[in-house]
Scaffold this motif. Sequence first.
Motif, mmCIF file in Angstrom:
data_model
loop_
_atom_site.group_PDB
_atom_site.id
_atom_site.type_symbol
_atom_site.label_atom_id
_atom_site.label_comp_id
_atom_site.label_asym_id
_atom_site.label_seq_id
_atom_site.Cartn_x
_atom_site.Cartn_y
_atom_site.Cartn_z
ATOM 1 N N CYS A 6 0.845 -1.198 0.000
ATOM 2 C CA CYS A 6 0.000 0.000 0.000
ATOM 3 C C CYS A 6 0.879 1.245 0.000
ATOM 4 O O CYS A 6 1.686 1.449 0.901
ATOM 5 C CB CYS A 6 -0.912 -0.019 1.232
ATOM 6 S SG CYS A 6 -1.815 1.521 1.446
ATOM 7 N N PHE A 8 0.200 4.374 0.567
ATOM 8 C CA PHE A 8 0.042 5.326 1.670
ATOM 9 C C PHE A 8 0.558 4.746 2.994
ATOM 10 O O PHE A 8 1.017 5.505 3.853
ATOM 11 C CB PHE A 8 -1.407 5.805 1.776
ATOM 12 C CG PHE A 8 -1.781 6.830 0.722
ATOM 13 C CD1 PHE A 8 -0.834 7.316 -0.185
ATOM 14 C CD2 PHE A 8 -3.079 7.314 0.627
ATOM 15 C CE1 PHE A 8 -1.167 8.252 -1.154
ATOM 16 C CE2 PHE A 8 -3.423 8.261 -0.339
ATOM 17 C CZ PHE A 8 -2.466 8.730 -1.232
ATOM 18 N N CYS A 9 0.515 3.427 3.169
ATOM 19 C CA CYS A 9 1.185 2.822 4.332
ATOM 20 C C CYS A 9 2.676 3.099 4.255
ATOM 21 O O CYS A 9 3.311 3.448 5.253
ATOM 22 C CB CYS A 9 0.966 1.310 4.367
ATOM 23 S SG CYS A 9 -0.620 0.799 5.037
ATOM 24 N N HIS A 48 -3.532 1.253 8.456
ATOM 25 C CA HIS A 48 -4.216 1.002 7.192
ATOM 26 C C HIS A 48 -5.712 0.766 7.406
ATOM 27 O O HIS A 48 -6.111 -0.044 8.233
ATOM 28 C CB HIS A 48 -3.629 -0.199 6.448
ATOM 29 C CG HIS A 48 -4.317 -0.414 5.133
ATOM 30 N ND1 HIS A 48 -3.870 0.155 3.962
ATOM 31 C CD2 HIS A 48 -5.470 -1.059 4.827
ATOM 32 C CE1 HIS A 48 -4.721 -0.152 2.989
ATOM 33 N NE2 HIS A 48 -5.692 -0.885 3.489
ATOM 34 N N HIS A 99 -6.363 3.261 0.508
ATOM 35 C CA HIS A 99 -6.005 3.533 1.898
ATOM 36 C C HIS A 99 -6.703 4.855 2.181
ATOM 37 O O HIS A 99 -6.447 5.856 1.483
ATOM 38 C CB HIS A 99 -4.482 3.620 2.046
ATOM 39 C CG HIS A 99 -3.986 3.974 3.418
ATOM 40 N ND1 HIS A 99 -3.001 3.248 4.062
ATOM 41 C CD2 HIS A 99 -4.317 4.988 4.249
ATOM 42 C CE1 HIS A 99 -2.750 3.791 5.247
ATOM 43 N NE2 HIS A 99 -3.545 4.866 5.378
HETATM 44 ZN ZN ZN Z 1 -2.293 1.353 3.628
#
Ligand code: ZN
Length: 138
Positions: A6, A8-9, A48, A99
């Motif tokens: 992910c 954005f993680c 998340h 996300h």
């Molecule tokens: Zn994420």
Amino acid sequence: MKDENCIFCRIADGDIPSTTVYEDDSFTVIMDLSPATRGHALIIPKDHMDDIFEMDEKTAGKLFKLAVRVAKAMKKALKCDGLNIVQNNGAIAGQTVRHFHLHLIPRYEGDGQSILWTPGEASDEERERAAQDIREAM
Ligand code: ZN
Ligand code: 5GP
């Protein structure tokens, strides 16, 4: 829980660089890579969650408090004439990054952007039925 796949993680973890406005234990606020207008930022929870349907109310409360803070700072710093808060859930709603993220989009006279939907129609009965369905689910 960090998801390696992910984006954005990975941004929240600092694995991928981003232009950061603010960070605390729960959230990071970054500048959007493809801003709609000057100052377009994203508030991202560090944990998340795909979308709003996976967010708990306590986190939502903290999120919106932060959104108010950032919005006021944008108005002060960027002298924007208005501001849109946009938050997409699901592909049908335009979500491209799975996300959760809240868009804060400063608006300026003549910026040429448009964040609008086409107004539809509903009878009194249809509106009441929709309201009732939602009410019963709350
Ligand atoms: Zn994420
Ligand atoms: P969505 O369409 O999912 O609501 O919005 C995703 C947003 O994330 C878009 O505005 C897009 O420009 C932004 N975005 C996608 N990848 C990255 C990235 O790697 N870094 C940053 N800062 N923004 C990104």
